[in-house]
Design a protein around this motif. Structure first.
Motif, mmCIF file in Angstrom:
data_model
loop_
_atom_site.group_PDB
_atom_site.id
_atom_site.type_symbol
_atom_site.label_atom_id
_atom_site.label_comp_id
_atom_site.label_asym_id
_atom_site.label_seq_id
_atom_site.Cartn_x
_atom_site.Cartn_y
_atom_site.Cartn_z
ATOM 1 N N SER A 103 11.804 -15.822 -16.963
ATOM 2 C CA SER A 103 10.340 -15.813 -16.821
ATOM 3 C C SER A 103 9.934 -16.417 -15.478
ATOM 4 O O SER A 103 10.236 -17.583 -15.192
ATOM 5 C CB SER A 103 9.719 -16.634 -17.954
ATOM 6 N N PRO A 104 9.190 -15.641 -14.640
ATOM 7 C CA PRO A 104 8.800 -16.191 -13.336
ATOM 8 C C PRO A 104 7.954 -17.457 -13.432
ATOM 9 O O PRO A 104 8.157 -18.396 -12.653
ATOM 10 C CB PRO A 104 8.007 -15.045 -12.697
ATOM 11 N N SER A 105 7.034 -17.511 -14.393
ATOM 12 C CA SER A 105 6.153 -18.684 -14.447
ATOM 13 C C SER A 105 6.912 -19.925 -14.912
ATOM 14 O O SER A 105 6.691 -21.031 -14.397
ATOM 15 C CB SER A 105 4.946 -18.418 -15.343
ATOM 16 N N ALA A 152 5.725 -14.239 -8.290
ATOM 17 C CA ALA A 152 5.909 -14.347 -9.740
ATOM 18 C C ALA A 152 5.630 -13.045 -10.498
ATOM 19 O O ALA A 152 5.362 -13.076 -11.700
ATOM 20 C CB ALA A 152 5.076 -15.490 -10.314
ATOM 21 N N CYS A 153 5.677 -11.901 -9.812
ATOM 22 C CA CYS A 153 5.585 -10.661 -10.581
ATOM 23 C C CYS A 153 6.958 -10.343 -11.173
ATOM 24 O O CYS A 153 7.979 -10.901 -10.754
ATOM 25 C CB CYS A 153 5.030 -9.503 -9.744
ATOM 26 N N LEU A 154 6.966 -9.470 -12.195
ATOM 27 C CA LEU A 154 8.222 -9.104 -12.867
ATOM 28 C C LEU A 154 8.320 -7.587 -12.940
ATOM 29 O O LEU A 154 7.377 -6.914 -13.386
ATOM 30 C CB LEU A 154 8.269 -9.715 -14.268
ATOM 31 N N ALA A 210 7.800 -15.578 -3.791
ATOM 32 C CA ALA A 210 8.498 -16.595 -4.576
ATOM 33 C C ALA A 210 8.463 -16.247 -6.066
ATOM 34 O O ALA A 210 7.478 -15.684 -6.562
ATOM 35 C CB ALA A 210 7.839 -17.948 -4.352
ATOM 36 N N TYR A 211 9.553 -16.551 -6.753
ATOM 37 C CA TYR A 211 9.669 -16.462 -8.214
ATOM 38 C C TYR A 211 9.592 -15.033 -8.768
ATOM 39 O O TYR A 211 9.401 -14.841 -9.969
ATOM 40 C CB TYR A 211 8.599 -17.331 -8.919
ATOM 41 N N VAL A 212 9.718 -14.041 -7.921
ATOM 42 C CA VAL A 212 9.722 -12.650 -8.420
ATOM 43 C C VAL A 212 11.001 -12.411 -9.219
ATOM 44 O O VAL A 212 12.068 -12.934 -8.880
ATOM 45 C CB VAL A 212 9.643 -11.665 -7.227
#
Ligand SMILES: CC(C)(COP(=O)(O)OP(=O)(O)OC[C@H]1O[C@@H](n2cnc3c(N)ncnc32)[C@H](O)[C@@H]1OP(=O)(O)O)[C@@H](O)C(=O)NCCC(=O)NCCS
Length: 215
Positions: free
Chosen positions: A81-83, A172-174, A153-155
């Motif tokens: 999970s990106p978040s 943070a998209c998936l 970041a966090y993709v």
């Protein structure tokens, strides 16, 4: 070269896949690169704990007390999970820990491809030329990232997804497993693209799209 201590977060599926990537990096190198300290997790299942134990790795307990009470070490977050990954990475960095970049030796990289700290690249990934991967990006097995694409970041790019050239994947998209994003498109921050979707237009931040064409 002395092996660097590395603690990982996540005893569940991706957390253990991350351990496989670390093992592969070590096996492909003349000397051990990472010395795994153990695995952190706030709520591991019994089977996750059993799987960690069978690898011969210590389970170190929940994240927050460990992070706050240990001196600076390298860390990698094995959480899909990106978040959640963003929250955990910020916690580690707040306490002075350093993100490890872990790339499976079978991944391929084009000229000037850049992986920011914390990136995890799995087996069979193809990163094309002039691609930029932001901090704590995850690229899962057999995904392809086309030329000139930028991942924030966090993709998370899930297994087998294809990001065409010059795409802009915001923070943070998936991108779901097996999805295709056509060339030059922007996927907004925290958006989710469903598994097997074909994205033919820009995707708004925070939205969920699925299907062919994705809506
Ligand atoms: C698209 C997605 C985000 C939707 O999640 P959700 O909002 O929880 O959706 P639900 O499971 O409640 O399903 C809602 C509807 O969408 C459909 N649906 C779910 N995922 C779909 C997809 N990828 N493509 C097409 N339709 C999909 C469901 O069949 C359901 O249809 P119905 O209302 O006619 O019954 C999710 O299913 C998905 O594809 N996530 C990516 C998963 C992934 O990559 N997994 C691999 C991990 S390694």
């Amino acid at each position: 070269m002395t092996a660097a201590p590395l603690v990982t977060v996540g005893a569940a599926g991706f957390g253990r896949e991350l351990l496989d990537v670390v093992d592969a990096v070590n096996k492909a190198s003349a000397e051990t690169v990472w010395e795994l300290t153990g695995v952190l997790d706030d709520a591991p299942s019994d089977s996750d704990l059993d799987n960690i134990d069978r690898r011969g790795l210590p389970f170190l307990g929940p994240v927050e007390p460990w992070v706050a009470s240990h001196s600076s070490t390298h860390f990698a977050v094995g959480v899909g999970s990106p978040s959640v990954r963003r929250r955990l990475a910020r916690l580690f960095e707040h306490h002075g820990h350093r993100p490890a970049t872990v790339c499976h030796p079978t991944a391929t990289f084009g000229f000037d491809a850049v992986c920011a700290p914390g990136t995890v690249i799995c087996a069979g990934v193809q990163i094309s030329t002039n691609v930029h991967l932001g901090p704590h990006t995850h690229v899962n097995p057999n995904a392809t990232i086309g030329h000139d694409s930028v991942l924030g970041a966090y993709v998370s790019v899930n297994p087998g997804a294809v990001i065409s050239g010059a795409c802009d994947l915001e923070e943070a998209c998936l991108i779901g497993a097996g999805a295709v994003v056509l060339q030059g498109l922007r996927i907004g921050a925290e958006a989710i693209v469903g598994a097997a979707a074909c994205v033919t237009g820009p995707v708004d931040p925070g939205s969920v799209v699925k299907g062919v064409p994705a809506r």
